[in-house]
Each structure stands twice: as structure tokens, then as C-alpha cells.
Scaffold this motif. Structure first.
Motif, mmCIF file in Angstrom:
data_model
loop_
_atom_site.group_PDB
_atom_site.id
_atom_site.type_symbol
_atom_site.label_atom_id
_atom_site.label_comp_id
_atom_site.label_asym_id
_atom_site.label_seq_id
_atom_site.Cartn_x
_atom_site.Cartn_y
_atom_site.Cartn_z
ATOM 1 N N ASN A 1 0.811 -1.212 0.000
ATOM 2 C CA ASN A 1 0.000 0.000 0.000
ATOM 3 C C ASN A 1 0.845 1.264 0.000
ATOM 4 O O ASN A 1 0.327 2.361 -0.177
ATOM 5 N N SER A 2 2.148 1.081 0.212
ATOM 6 C CA SER A 2 3.047 2.232 0.227
ATOM 7 C C SER A 2 4.453 1.757 -0.104
ATOM 8 O O SER A 2 4.805 0.603 0.178
ATOM 9 N N LEU A 3 5.247 2.617 -0.712
ATOM 10 C CA LEU A 3 6.641 2.289 -1.040
ATOM 11 C C LEU A 3 7.560 3.035 -0.086
ATOM 12 O O LEU A 3 7.312 4.197 0.254
ATOM 13 N N ASN A 4 8.626 2.373 0.321
ATOM 14 C CA ASN A 4 9.629 2.978 1.190
ATOM 15 C C ASN A 4 10.869 3.275 0.357
ATOM 16 O O ASN A 4 11.625 2.376 0.013
ATOM 17 N N VAL A 5 11.052 4.536 -0.014
ATOM 18 C CA VAL A 5 12.185 4.941 -0.860
ATOM 19 C C VAL A 5 13.219 5.636 0.016
ATOM 20 O O VAL A 5 12.905 6.601 0.720
ATOM 21 N N LYS A 6 14.466 5.127 -0.021
ATOM 22 C CA LYS A 6 15.529 5.686 0.825
ATOM 23 C C LYS A 6 16.460 6.621 0.055
ATOM 24 O O LYS A 6 17.125 7.464 0.650
ATOM 25 N N PHE A 7 16.538 6.434 -1.276
ATOM 26 C CA PHE A 7 17.482 7.210 -2.079
ATOM 27 C C PHE A 7 16.784 7.761 -3.324
ATOM 28 O O PHE A 7 15.922 7.101 -3.907
ATOM 29 N N ASN A 8 17.176 8.965 -3.740
ATOM 30 C CA ASN A 8 16.724 9.521 -5.012
ATOM 31 C C ASN A 8 17.849 9.373 -6.032
ATOM 32 O O ASN A 8 18.860 10.079 -5.962
ATOM 33 N N ASN A 9 17.689 8.420 -6.937
ATOM 34 C CA ASN A 9 18.689 8.208 -7.987
ATOM 35 C C ASN A 9 17.997 7.600 -9.197
ATOM 36 O O ASN A 9 16.779 7.720 -9.333
ATOM 37 N N ASP A 10 18.747 6.955 -10.086
ATOM 38 C CA ASP A 10 18.112 6.456 -11.310
ATOM 39 C C ASP A 10 17.396 5.125 -11.106
ATOM 40 O O ASP A 10 16.795 4.590 -12.036
ATOM 41 N N LYS A 11 17.427 4.583 -9.861
ATOM 42 C CA LYS A 11 16.715 3.332 -9.563
ATOM 43 C C LYS A 11 15.493 3.549 -8.669
ATOM 44 O O LYS A 11 14.597 2.710 -8.622
ATOM 45 N N SER A 12 15.483 4.645 -7.929
ATOM 46 C CA SER A 12 14.349 4.901 -7.039
ATOM 47 C C SER A 12 14.199 6.398 -6.868
ATOM 48 O O SER A 12 15.173 7.152 -6.936
ATOM 49 N N ARG A 13 12.967 6.839 -6.631
ATOM 50 C CA ARG A 13 12.707 8.273 -6.512
ATOM 51 C C ARG A 13 11.492 8.478 -5.627
ATOM 52 O O ARG A 13 10.453 7.848 -5.828
ATOM 53 N N ASP A 14 11.621 9.376 -4.658
ATOM 54 C CA ASP A 14 10.473 9.839 -3.892
ATOM 55 C C ASP A 14 10.291 11.312 -4.245
ATOM 56 O O ASP A 14 11.076 12.163 -3.832
ATOM 57 N N PHE A 15 9.255 11.611 -5.042
ATOM 58 C CA PHE A 15 9.072 12.974 -5.545
ATOM 59 C C PHE A 15 8.600 13.928 -4.456
ATOM 60 O O PHE A 15 8.591 15.136 -4.664
ATOM 61 N N THR A 16 8.208 13.388 -3.299
ATOM 62 C CA THR A 16 7.796 14.246 -2.184
ATOM 63 C C THR A 16 8.973 14.597 -1.282
ATOM 64 O O THR A 16 8.837 15.416 -0.384
ATOM 65 N N ARG A 17 10.125 13.964 -1.518
ATOM 66 C CA ARG A 17 11.292 14.159 -0.647
ATOM 67 C C ARG A 17 12.548 14.472 -1.465
ATOM 68 O O ARG A 17 13.444 13.635 -1.612
#
Length: 535
Positions: free
Chosen positions: A242-258
Motif C-alpha cells: 500500500n506504500s513504497l519505502n524509498v531511501k534514495f533519489n537516484n536512477d533506480k528509485s525516486r520519492d518525488f515528495t522528498r
């Protein structure tokens, strides 16, 4: 686009025919409805020009055989449609949105790009009316039925189990990255987080919206669609998460709110424009030829039957696209008909532009065959690519980018090829034939250059550097044009390659034009391209 795209359409209250449209300072419409559903109107107000912001939008120049559903679908990406009035005899319609904000987003968006229905341009402006009041005529009954039908098809009576989607990309002949997914899926709501990974040798991703309804609509419209024609097919299912836990903003993962998250060890940093504006839906400029993902009238037979046949509305720019071959539909950018590979480039700086500079810049995204700067209008040029896929890539990546101080405007030209001047007719070197140029990047089928196509960025990738050339040589070379060199880094394992960061994207574009193929000695010509990484 509007960050909270809803397809939940509520049917407007039906009123008596004496209350057809609300009174406004310019006066109401006077309407008589005939039995066959054709409306005759005396126009007061809207025909004279756009009014101020209003929930009601006036649509003109519709095709003769327009359906209610096609008109409704023009508005679906921007918010809920609460009422509809069709004036088929006048080739016009009025759409009432659920909020003035949704209407403003829609009108602003279409003011930069004319939407098309069945290849037919239609025109959109604010109505002088603040709300729609409709009667019980057969014509209006059809409009209300269409609203209910679109409502039912949008929801399907199903409550989406999760705001998180699991995506699998099959038949991935071209690279797909996190930014491509962001642009495609943003059409259906604010994308909060994305994680991409490879599992069972398949490209997969998890994508989170704020609301399960966004996820439902994205799955409804995108499942089974191709990102590129004939390949990169999206398979979409609801995630158990129901939710994703994103720790890093890079080319593999992104949290657009953080945007404050770290990039993680060894990962390139990301300067994604959406990071700063994840919750500020705005009007994004793009190509006037884009589609809603269901463009059967552009000679594409959709593998997925479309509930809105023939509708063409602008999509988010920057999404990659491709040839329009039969039996395939794709997302994102407009279908360029096969064989159409000439782009019209406008808003150029006539004092500085040359055929060579356009050849080098557009050559990043395909093999440029010919370039013509127009003799009497030197701020315009025609650029002929080797095929329509490459024309699409160049248009989606370069439209709006700044060259010589001015933002480029790129559209599809009506010409199918660039004519060379007749023998004996000199055109001051404004037309050049590059069909036999040794500088084409994509001549070899399957060239690794295909997997290194990135949007313009301030960081450039340099390759083919000879051993004798050191960091200071390259920094001085790139500073010699007056540009700012912010950072430089050789690749650890291979000193033939390096990254160089310029002061801005515009400086990087001009540096690429100036120094691609620059002779560094020892028979080494520098190769320059845009990098996905930062230093």
C-alpha cells in the motif's frame, strides 16, 4: 498536468428548458431544441472570444459526426466532468468541469497545443457562462447517457485495491527508465514514488499514486499499451503493497515528495524537474501533435480496443515515442506517420544558427540527412532525420530547450523531405546534405548509442580521449568558448571517457555542438553526448 486526475464523472442536474443556461452579464443563450437533436442557437457572448476563468469550457470546430464520448474525453485528464451540452448543428460543445482549477489547467494546456479529434483540430476557450443548466431534450439525454457511460467505464464498479502499481515491460527493444515512466503515468495523477528493478531478467517497477482511483485509471488505460511502437509493452497489476519505502533519489528509485533524500553510494544525483513541483500541477509545454494513447485514426490499429476511438489530445512531453506501424499503439508523444521524418524548427537565433550546428545537435537523437535554414525566415529551419522514430526522439527531447538564448520550438513539418537547391542556384550555404556524413551516430544496427540517448543535461559524457590528454586540457578546451566548467571527472576504469559539468543545460548544448568531433590529436576525435549522471 493536473496532479489529481479523476475520471469520476457526476451527471449535472437536469433543469427545465427555460433554465437551459445560467444568466451571465453577457446574457444567456436562447435555445430551441428540435426533435432530431440538432440545436439552433442565437449566440451572445462566447462567439466573441474567451471569457475569464470559468468551470465551463467552450469547444469549437468539432467534426460533424462528433460523439459525446469524444468530447468528454478531451477533459478527462484534467478532472471530473460534471455536465455537457452538445451543439452539433454549430459543431460546438460546452463542458462543465468540477472545479475552476481543473478548467484553468485544461484551457491553459490546450492553449499551447491544439488538440485533435480524428486528425481534426478543435479549439478550446473559457465560456462566459459559469455553469451549465440542461433540459430534458433527446439531445441532452444522449449527453447525460454518455457521461454515465464514461463514468461506468472509468470505474468499472471496482474499488482499486491499492494506490501502488506493479509494472513489467515486455519486449524491451529500447531502453526505458524511471523518467519515462514518470512522464507516462503522471497523466493519471501525481506520481509520488517509483522504484525500478530487474527480476527474472525482466524490467519491472513499482509506482505509487496518492489514491487507488489514480492507480485504477492508469491501469485501465495503460495496461497492454506499448511505450514504443511494436515493443516495450506495459503489463500492469495492483501491488500487494500500500506504500513504497524509498531511501534514495537516484536512477533506480525516486520519492518525488522528498527532494532532500540522499542519492546513495555511487549513484548519480538526480535533478528531476518534478522533484520541486510534485504537487504543483502546471501547464507543460510540448508537441502539438501528441495523443491520448488511443490514436487509431493516425493509421494505428490499437491492440487494445479504445473506448474513445479517434481521439487525439496532447500528452506529456519528453515521453519517448516511435514509428507508427500498424497493430501497435504507444504512449506519450504523438504518432509521426511512417515516412514523415522532417521537423520544422522555429524560434532560432538567425544571427548564430548554422546548418552544421543543427546537424550536430539533432544528430544526438538520430542520423540527420539534410538541414535547410529558410532563406527569407532564418529563424526557421527544416531538419530531415533518417526515419520517423528518430524525428520523434529529437522532437521529444529538444522541444523547449534553449539554443543561443532562445527556446527551440519543434513540430512535424508538412514536407516529407528537404529539397536541395537546383544546380546553379546557390542559397548562401543555407541547405546542406549530410546523408553521407561520417559523423552519424546510429548507422550501425544495434549500436550501443541507442541505449545512451538522454535528454539534454548540464553534464556531458566525453569519449575517445587519447592518453596524452589530461584533465586541464579538456577543462581549458571547454572554457575556451566562454562557458563555465563546474566539474570534471575521468572514469576510474577507463581514461578514454570522462564527465564534464557545465554551468547550465544551455551551455552544455552549445559546448556539445562546438566540441563534438573536435580533433584532440593522435587521430582521436572527441565524442560528446548528454549524460544521465551528474558529478
Amino acid at each position: 498536468m493536473d496532479g489529481s486526475v479523476h475520471h469520476d464523472i457526476t451527471v449535472g442536474t437536469k433543469r427545465g428548458s427555460d433554465e437551459l443556461l445560467s444568466c451571465v452579464p453577457n446574457g444567456p443563450y436562447i435555445m430551441s431544441t428540435t426533435a432530431n437533436g440538432n440545436d439552433s442557437k442565437k449566440f451572445k457572448g462566447d462567439i466573441r472570444g474567451p471569457g475569464g476563468p470559468s468551470r465551463v469550457i467552450h469547444v469549437r470546430k468539432l467534426p460533424n459526426d462528433i460523439t459525446e464520448t469524444e468530447v468528454i474525453t478531451l477533459a478527462l485528464p484534467f478532472g471530473a466532468v460534471t455536465n455537457l451540452l452538445m451543439l452539433k448543428a454549430k459543431n460546438q460543445a460546452f463542458i462543465e468541469m468540477n472545479s475552476e482549477d481543473a478548467a484553468q489547467t485544461m484551457v491553459g494546456y490546450y492553449s499551447t497545443m491544439t488538440p485533435h479529434i480524428r486528425n481534426h483540430p478543435v479549439f478550446i476557450q473559457f465560456s462566459n457562462h459559469k455553469e451549465l443548466k440542461t433540459d430534458n431534450s433527446p439531445n441532452q439525454a444522449r449527453a447525460q447517457a454518455a457521461l454515465q457511460a464514461v463514468n461506468a467505464s472509468s470505474h468499472g464498479g471496482v474499488v482499486a485495491p491499492s494506490p501502488v502499481l506493479r509494472l513489467v515491460v515486455e519486449n524491451m527493444l529500447y531502453p526505458v527508465n524511471l523518467d519515462v515512466l514518470y512522464q507516462i503515468f503522471s497523466k493519471y495523477g501525481t506520481v509520488l514514488k517509483i522504484i525500478i528493478f530487474t527480476k527474472n531478467e525482466m524490467f519491472q517497477a513499482l509506482l505509487q499514486y496518492p489514491d487507488p482511483l489514480n492507480a485504477h485509471n492508469a491501469k485501465l488505460y495503460l495496461d497492454g499499451q506499448n511505450i514504443y511502437n511494436g515493443c516495450c509493452t506495459l503489463r500492469i497489476s495492483f501491488s500487494k503493497l500500500n506504500s513504497l519505502n524509498v531511501k534514495f533519489n537516484n536512477d533506480k528509485s525516486r520519492d518525488f515528495t522528498r527532494p532532500d533524500l540522499p542519492t546513495g553510494e555511487g549513484q548519480p544525483t538526480m535533478d528531476h524537474p518534478a522533484m520541486a513541483a510534485a504537487f504543483t500541477p502546471g501547464i507543460i509545454s510540448g508537441s502539438p501533435y501528441a495523443t491520448a494513447g488511443f490514436p487509431p485514426t493516425f493509421t494505428i490499429q490499437s491492440a487494445v480496443s479504445s473506448p474513445y476511438p479517434g481521439l487525439t489530445v496532447p500528452a506529456l512531453p519528453g515521453s519517448l515515442a516511435s514509428l507508427t506501424l500498424p497493430a501497435a499503439t504507444r504512449l506519450g508523444f504523438p504518432p509521426i506517420p511512417a515516412g514523415h521524418c522532417v521537423l520544422l524548427v522555429s524560434n532560432l537565433n538567425p544571427e548564430r544558427v548554422t546548418p552544421h550546428c543543427l546537424f550536430i545537435l539533432f544528430g544526438v537523437y538520430g542520423d540527420v540527412m539534410r538541414v535547410k535554414i529558410l532563406f527569407n525566415k532564418k529563424e526557421n529551419a527544416l531538419v530531415q532525420m533518417s526515419d520517423s522514430t528518430q524525428a520523434q526522439l529529437a522532437m521529444s527531447h529538444l522541444n523547449g530547450q534553449r539554443l543561443h538564448g532562445k527556446p527551440l520550438r519543434i513540430t512535424l513539418s508538412k514536407h516529407t523531405s528537404v529539397q536541395l537547391p537546383r544546380e546553379g542556384h546557390e542559397d548562401q550555404g543555407l541547405t546542406k546534405d549530410y546523408s553521407n556524413s561520417p559523423l552519424h551516430r546510429f548507422k550501425k544496427p544495434g549500436s550501443k548509442n541507442y541505449s545512451n540517448i538522454f535528454p539534454p543535461s548540464a553534464t556531458l559524457h566525453l569519449s575517445n580521449i587519447p592518453p596524452a590528454v589530461v584533465e586541464d586540457d579538456l577543462k581549458m578546451l571547454f572554457a575556451s568558448s566562454g562557458a563555465l566548467v563546474k566539474a570534471f571527472k575521468f572514469f576510474q576504469k577507463d581514461h578514454k571517457m570522462a564527465l564534464i559539468q557545465m554551468g547550465s543545460v544551455e551551455e552544455a548544448i552549445e559546448s556539445l555542438i562546438e566540441f563534438h568531433n573536435h580533433d584532440l590529436g593522435e587521430n582521436h576525435h572527441l565524442r560528446v553526448s548528454f549524460s544521465k549522471s551528474s558529478i
